[in-house]
Design an enzyme around this catalytic site. Structure first.
Site, PDB file in Angstrom:
ATOM      1  N   LYS A   1      21.916 122.490  22.324  1.00 32.80           N
ATOM      2  CA  LYS A   1      20.582 123.055  22.185  1.00 32.80           C
ATOM      3  C   LYS A   1      20.141 123.682  23.490  1.00 32.80           C
ATOM      4  CE  LYS A   1      15.902 121.609  21.523  1.00 32.80           C
ATOM      5  NZ  LYS A   1      14.988 120.520  21.584  1.00 32.80           N
TER       6      LYS A   1
ATOM      7  N   LYS B   1      21.600 119.140  25.892  1.00 29.38           N
ATOM      8  CA  LYS B   1      20.298 119.774  25.751  1.00 29.38           C
ATOM      9  C   LYS B   1      19.882 120.322  27.111  1.00 29.38           C
ATOM     10  CE  LYS B   1      15.501 118.886  24.537  1.00 29.38           C
ATOM     11  NZ  LYS B   1      14.565 117.944  23.938  1.00 29.38           N
TER      12      LYS B   1
HETATM   13  C1  PBG Z   1      11.524 116.880  22.286  1.00 30.03           C
HETATM   14  C2  PBG Z   1      12.079 118.153  21.737  1.00 30.03           C
HETATM   15  C3  PBG Z   1      11.886 119.471  22.169  1.00 30.03           C
HETATM   16  C4  PBG Z   1      12.530 120.282  21.240  1.00 30.03           C
HETATM   17  C5  PBG Z   1      13.116 119.442  20.301  1.00 30.03           C
HETATM   18  N1  PBG Z   1      12.836 118.137  20.647  1.00 30.03           N
HETATM   19  C6  PBG Z   1      11.090 120.039  23.286  1.00 30.03           C
HETATM   20  C7  PBG Z   1      11.431 119.778  24.683  1.00 30.03           C
HETATM   21  O1  PBG Z   1      12.434 119.165  25.028  1.00 30.03           O
HETATM   22  O2  PBG Z   1      10.605 120.192  25.492  1.00 30.03           O
HETATM   23  C8  PBG Z   1      12.560 121.780  21.243  1.00 30.03           C
HETATM   24  C9  PBG Z   1      12.709 122.405  19.912  1.00 30.03           C
HETATM   25  C10 PBG Z   1      12.398 123.861  19.859  1.00 30.03           C
HETATM   26  O3  PBG Z   1      12.091 124.521  20.871  1.00 30.03           O
HETATM   27  O4  PBG Z   1      12.447 124.390  18.755  1.00 30.03           O
HETATM   28  N2  PBG Z   1      11.972 116.530  23.528  1.00 30.03           N
END
Ligand code: PBG
Length: 329
Positions: free
Chosen positions: A248, A195
């Site tokens: 992601k 991520k």
């Molecule tokens: C929680 C999380 C996030 C997303 C999914 N889980 C946001 C982040 O890490 O700031 C992003 C999902 C999206 O942008 O659609 N940590």
């Protein structure tokens, strides 16, 4: 053999031929649809930067999930917007927390719909970071027991799969042990393994009210410039017991999806994130892009890169288009 013997255009001449030789197809059964759930009653609030996506109060969920299941979408992933936030995200692991209530409401209405939960503290902490903050630093090891507690409380509420997205080191192992200890040996973990610290999460943070109150997430989420590091992250999560691994965002990271697919044999998921959705919606609204063709091309590219599963805000509309087509035939 060369031109004029070889003519690539022969197989492009007819719809039937093109479909016969198509290498990649997206099916509704590949998709996971994100849902934002909040406290309160009779709430359905559209998110400004994500047209078509809403925050729902728990009592509005039965109607929504019934429709989602009717469209053939196999799974949802839940994000909670709690009433109260504190330093340690207490409502994240409260059995009466908003996600726990949502899980029970969904499972009661449509038991066959797979309920996945996002496991991360950022929506629940007053400072908006994904873990416990000590001296302005997100403390990795102090966060792990809280994430394990959160995952366990989702399991106890009836979740079918948990998806840790916090990017703390060792969290998959901590969650696996906590689940196993309480008998949830069959509950799979879908890990947000690679991520990235991405600008494409902007609209999500509005939707989930989870923007960090100071600093950013670059001390725990990955540097967008790195791909070898992603492979190490994935390897570690598999070693700790992840069943599905995720990359992601999706679109700026198709090469990462491909590298992960080539190296590992476990199922790969990709998250087509909020900013990617917002760009398409904005352009389509202006008439600059054909929405259906654009979405189909995007989802196809994510599958072609090697994803088995796509988490996408487009799932509902895509499923509706597929159903219209079936009806037309
Ligand atoms: C929680 C999380 C996030 C997303 C999914 N889980 C946001 C982040 O890490 O700031 C992003 C999902 C999206 O942008 O659609 N940590």
């Amino acid at each position: 053999m060369d031109f004029p013997e070889v003519r690539m255009r022969r197989l492009r001449r007819l719809d039937t031929l093109r479909s016969l030789v198509r290498e990649t197809t997206v099916d509704v059964s590949d998709l996971v649809y994100p849902l934002f759930v909040m406290e309160g009653r009779n709430i359905k609030t559209e998110i400004g930067s994500m047209p078509g996506i809403n925050q729902f109060s728990v009592d509005r969920l039965p109607r929504e999930v019934e429709e989602i299941a009717r469209l053939g979408i196999p799974a949802v992933i839940l994000f909670g917007i709690p009433e109260n936030k504190d330093e340690v995200g207490s409502s994240a692991y409260d059995s009466e927390g908003v996600v726990q209530k949502a899980i029970r409401a969904i499972k009661k209405e449509v038991p066959e719909l797979l309920v996945v939960t996002d496991v991360c503290l950022c929506e629940y902490t007053s400072h908006g970071h994904c873990g416990v903050v000590v001296d302005k630093v997100v403390d990795n090891d102090k966060t792990l027991p809280l994430l394990a507690k959160m995952a366990l409380s989702h399991a106890e509420a009836g979740a079918d799969m948990v998806a840790p997205s916090d990017m703390m080191d060792g969290r998959v192992g901590a969650i696996r042990r906590a689940l196993d200890e309480k008998g949830f040996i069959h509950l799979p973990i879908m890990s947000y393994a690679a991520k990235y610290a991405s600008a494409f999460y902007g609209p999500f943070r509005e939707a989930a009210q989870s923007a960090p109150q100071f600093g950013d997430r670059r001390s725990y989420q990955m540097d967008p410039a790195n791909v070898r590091e992603a492979l190490r992250e994935v390897q570690l999560d598999i070693d700790e017991g992840a069943d599905i691994i995720m990359v992601k965002p999706a679109l700026s990271y198709l090469d990462v999806i491909r590298r992960v697919r080539d190296r590992f044999d476990c199922p790969v998921a990709a998250y087509n994130v909020s900013g990617e959705y917002a760009m398409v919606k904005a352009a389509a609204k202006n008439g600059w892009l054909d929405e259906r063709r654009t979405v189909t091309e995007i989802l196809t590219s994510i599958k072609r890169a090697g994803a088995d599963i796509i988490i996408t805000y487009h799932a509902r509309e895509f499923a509706a288009w597929m159903q219209e087509d079936k009806g037309a035939r």
